[in-house]
Design an enzyme around this catalytic site. Structure first.
Site, PDB file in Angstrom:
ATOM      1  N   LYS A   1      33.925  39.162  30.954  1.00  0.00           N
ATOM      2  CA  LYS A   1      34.836  39.823  31.898  1.00  0.00           C
ATOM      3  C   LYS A   1      36.018  38.887  32.195  1.00  0.00           C
ATOM      4  O   LYS A   1      35.970  37.697  31.872  1.00  0.00           O
ATOM      5  CB  LYS A   1      34.084  40.163  33.183  1.00  0.00           C
ATOM      6  CG  LYS A   1      33.551  38.953  33.936  1.00  0.00           C
ATOM      7  CD  LYS A   1      32.579  39.361  35.033  1.00  0.00           C
ATOM      8  CE  LYS A   1      32.076  38.127  35.771  1.00  0.00           C
ATOM      9  NZ  LYS A   1      30.974  38.446  36.677  1.00  0.00           N
TER      10      LYS A   1
ATOM     11  N   TYR B   1      56.846  17.382  47.221  1.00  0.00           N
ATOM     12  CA  TYR B   1      57.091  18.268  48.359  1.00  0.00           C
ATOM     13  C   TYR B   1      56.262  17.841  49.571  1.00  0.00           C
ATOM     14  O   TYR B   1      55.078  17.517  49.459  1.00  0.00           O
ATOM     15  CB  TYR B   1      56.682  19.698  48.009  1.00  0.00           C
ATOM     16  CG  TYR B   1      57.648  20.385  47.074  1.00  0.00           C
ATOM     17  CD1 TYR B   1      58.950  20.680  47.487  1.00  0.00           C
ATOM     18  CD2 TYR B   1      57.248  20.744  45.799  1.00  0.00           C
ATOM     19  CE1 TYR B   1      59.839  21.317  46.635  1.00  0.00           C
ATOM     20  CE2 TYR B   1      58.123  21.383  44.937  1.00  0.00           C
ATOM     21  CZ  TYR B   1      59.426  21.670  45.358  1.00  0.00           C
ATOM     22  OH  TYR B   1      60.292  22.292  44.511  1.00  0.00           O
TER      23      TYR B   1
ATOM     24  N   ARG C   1      26.169  44.052  47.518  1.00  0.00           N
ATOM     25  CA  ARG C   1      27.509  44.295  46.987  1.00  0.00           C
ATOM     26  C   ARG C   1      27.452  45.634  46.271  1.00  0.00           C
ATOM     27  O   ARG C   1      27.805  46.641  46.840  1.00  0.00           O
ATOM     28  CB  ARG C   1      27.874  43.128  46.063  1.00  0.00           C
ATOM     29  CG  ARG C   1      29.299  42.694  46.137  1.00  0.00           C
ATOM     30  CD  ARG C   1      29.569  41.447  45.325  1.00  0.00           C
ATOM     31  NE  ARG C   1      28.971  41.470  43.997  1.00  0.00           N
ATOM     32  CZ  ARG C   1      29.185  40.562  43.058  1.00  0.00           C
ATOM     33  NH1 ARG C   1      29.989  39.538  43.309  1.00  0.00           N
ATOM     34  NH2 ARG C   1      28.615  40.639  41.884  1.00  0.00           N
TER      35      ARG C   1
ATOM     36  N   MET D   1      55.052  23.715  41.312  1.00  0.00           N
ATOM     37  CA  MET D   1      54.894  24.860  40.416  1.00  0.00           C
ATOM     38  C   MET D   1      54.726  24.410  38.962  1.00  0.00           C
ATOM     39  O   MET D   1      53.876  24.924  38.232  1.00  0.00           O
ATOM     40  CB  MET D   1      56.114  25.787  40.535  1.00  0.00           C
ATOM     41  CG  MET D   1      55.989  27.047  39.712  1.00  0.00           C
ATOM     42  SD  MET D   1      57.469  28.077  39.799  1.00  0.00           S
ATOM     43  CE  MET D   1      57.387  28.697  41.472  1.00  0.00           C
TER      44      MET D   1
HETATM   45  C1  LIG Z   1      29.822  37.691  36.194  1.00  0.00           C
HETATM   46  C2  LIG Z   1      28.483  38.273  36.094  1.00  0.00           C
HETATM   47  C3  LIG Z   1      27.465  37.628  35.373  1.00  0.00           C
HETATM   48  C4  LIG Z   1      27.640  36.251  34.777  1.00  0.00           C
HETATM   49  O1  LIG Z   1      27.600  35.287  35.814  1.00  0.00           O
HETATM   50  P1  LIG Z   1      27.594  33.720  35.460  1.00  0.00           P
HETATM   51  O2  LIG Z   1      27.337  33.065  36.756  1.00  0.00           O
HETATM   52  O3  LIG Z   1      28.968  33.421  34.955  1.00  0.00           O
HETATM   53  O4  LIG Z   1      26.552  33.522  34.441  1.00  0.00           O
HETATM   54  C5  LIG Z   1      26.257  38.265  35.239  1.00  0.00           C
HETATM   55  N1  LIG Z   1      26.046  39.487  35.794  1.00  0.00           N
HETATM   56  C6  LIG Z   1      26.993  40.137  36.483  1.00  0.00           C
HETATM   57  C7  LIG Z   1      26.697  41.461  37.076  1.00  0.00           C
HETATM   58  C8  LIG Z   1      28.232  39.559  36.671  1.00  0.00           C
HETATM   59  O5  LIG Z   1      29.173  40.203  37.360  1.00  0.00           O
END
Ligand SMILES: *Cc1c(COP(=O)(O)O)cnc(C)c1O
Length: 357
Positions: free
Chosen positions: A35, A253, A130, A301
């Site tokens: 993802k 800065y 969640r 930046m």
């Molecule tokens: C992102 C995610 C994972 C992977 O998590 P990691 O901590 O990167 O291994 C697994 N399951 C779901 C539902 C996720 O959203």
């Protein structure tokens, strides 16, 4: 000449890390989690490094379509499910497996016109609160899903909130276990941390993300020491200027760092517009000329400044490792009050990327 910053990505490190996951979860199949554009590495660039996986998990429909169009024929899992009923056309066309976490999604599947039944992952809320059906509804939802002619395989899925910390996955795991042990279902629970720490949660499919990219789920490198993971992403730049400060002179800065004696400062071509965390305080580790030193002053930046006291030979053109092989991204993240996940995902599109097979 381009600006000297560049990222290099090691596909062999991805393959290597995938093999390490196989070693931990020998009997499970692996959803490689890609993802967020493969945790910032670039899905199109790197997925072939994970071609030995059993499936890819992600949550953006466009990324799923991209994988199909680039030739991945195996399973693809949508971790957040679909977002509106019309999406089911895309799921059907591209043969995507989907998480289902709400009643409306089952309703939509029930009435959709599909060419073949969908494989679904019933997402159960075992305590993270969640996404997911309340754990008490598992039997009812299971029966419902099983009764739908548009549904093929049903897998039970849940996600751990604390597998990476001292609380652990155990409480949530017991909740799922007790609620579902009588169901003859395939199961998919473990993220990276649970893969490493909770073999009892592995079951049929595991879902590693961060460890595939060679970083720690907890942010603590001690937690992955000795496992042999290799970082996939290396972020490198160069010193583009050197300043000699005398006592009382400040840099950057807000004049956030003031020298207490004569001090050489290196200016590095890397800033928050490249993905470096702007809130990284003075003292955040960085390597110059192969030597460990630290940032001083505010992150700009396009530039950041480093203490060259430990690197007397450093000069314009000296190599800088921002994170990678010799400086774990976890250590930079920790100093900046964040996690490796965020730094990877934040790698800016303006940073040129080189792939190493
Ligand atoms: C992102 C995610 C994972 C992977 O998590 P990691 O901590 O990167 O291994 C697994 N399951 C779901 C539902 C996720 O959203």
């Amino acid at each position: 000449m381009p600006r000297p910053i560049s990222a290099s990505l090691n596909l062999s490190a991805l393959q290597h890390n995938l093999n390490i996951v196989r070693g931990y979860a020998k009997t499970a199949k692996i959803w490689s989690v890609v993802k967020a554009n493969a945790y910032g590495h670039g899905l199109a660039r790197i997925w072939q490094g994970l071609a030995a996986t059993d499936g890819f998990a992600l949550l953006d429909l466009n990324e799923a379509v991209l994988l199909r169009e680039q030739g991945w024929q195996g399973p693809i899992l949508l971790l957040e499910g679909f977002f509106q009923p019309q999406d089911l056309k895309v799921l059907d066309h591209y043969r995507l497996t989907t998480a289902v976490h709400s009643d409306w999604q089952l309703e939509a599947i029930k009435t959709a016109r599909l060419s073949t039944p969908l494989n679904i992952y019933l997402k159960l809320n075992s305590g993270m609160n969640r996404l997911g059906f309340p754990i008490g509804q598992v039997d009812a939802v299971w029966q419902w899903a099983k009764s739908l002619s548009n549904v093929a395989e049903v897998t039970l899925m849940s996600h751990f909130a604390n597998a990476d910390n001292h609380i652990g996955a155990q409480t949530q795991f017991s909740v799922i276990q007790q609620a579902s042990e009588h169901l003859a279902a395939t199961r998919c629970f473990a993220n990276s941390a649970a893969i490493l720490r909770n073999p009892e949660t592995h079951y049929d499919w595991v879902r590693p993300g961060i460890i595939l990219y060679g970083a720690s789920p907890s942010g603590d490198t001690a937690d992955i020491a000795g496992i042999g993971l290799r970082p996939v992403m290396n972020l490198n730049s160069e010193i583009i200027a050197v300043q000699s400060l005398s006592s009382g002179h400040s840099v950057g800065y807000g004049s956030r760092y003031t020298a207490s004696g004569a001090q050489r400062i290196g200016v590095v071509a890397c800033g928050y517009a490249d993905g470096y965390p702007r809130l990284a305080p003075s003292g955040t580790p960085i390597r110059v000329d192969g030597l460990l030193t630290h940032t001083v002053g505010a992150i700009s930046m396009d530039m950041l400044t480093v203490d060259l006291t430990a690197c007397p030979h450093a000069q314009i053109g000296s190599k800088v490792e921002i994170w990678g092989e010799n400086l774990p991204i976890d250590n930079v993240a920790k100093a900046a009050g964040t996690v490796g996940y965020e730094l990877m995902c934040a790698l800016a599109s303006r940073v040129p990327v080189t792939l190493y097979p």
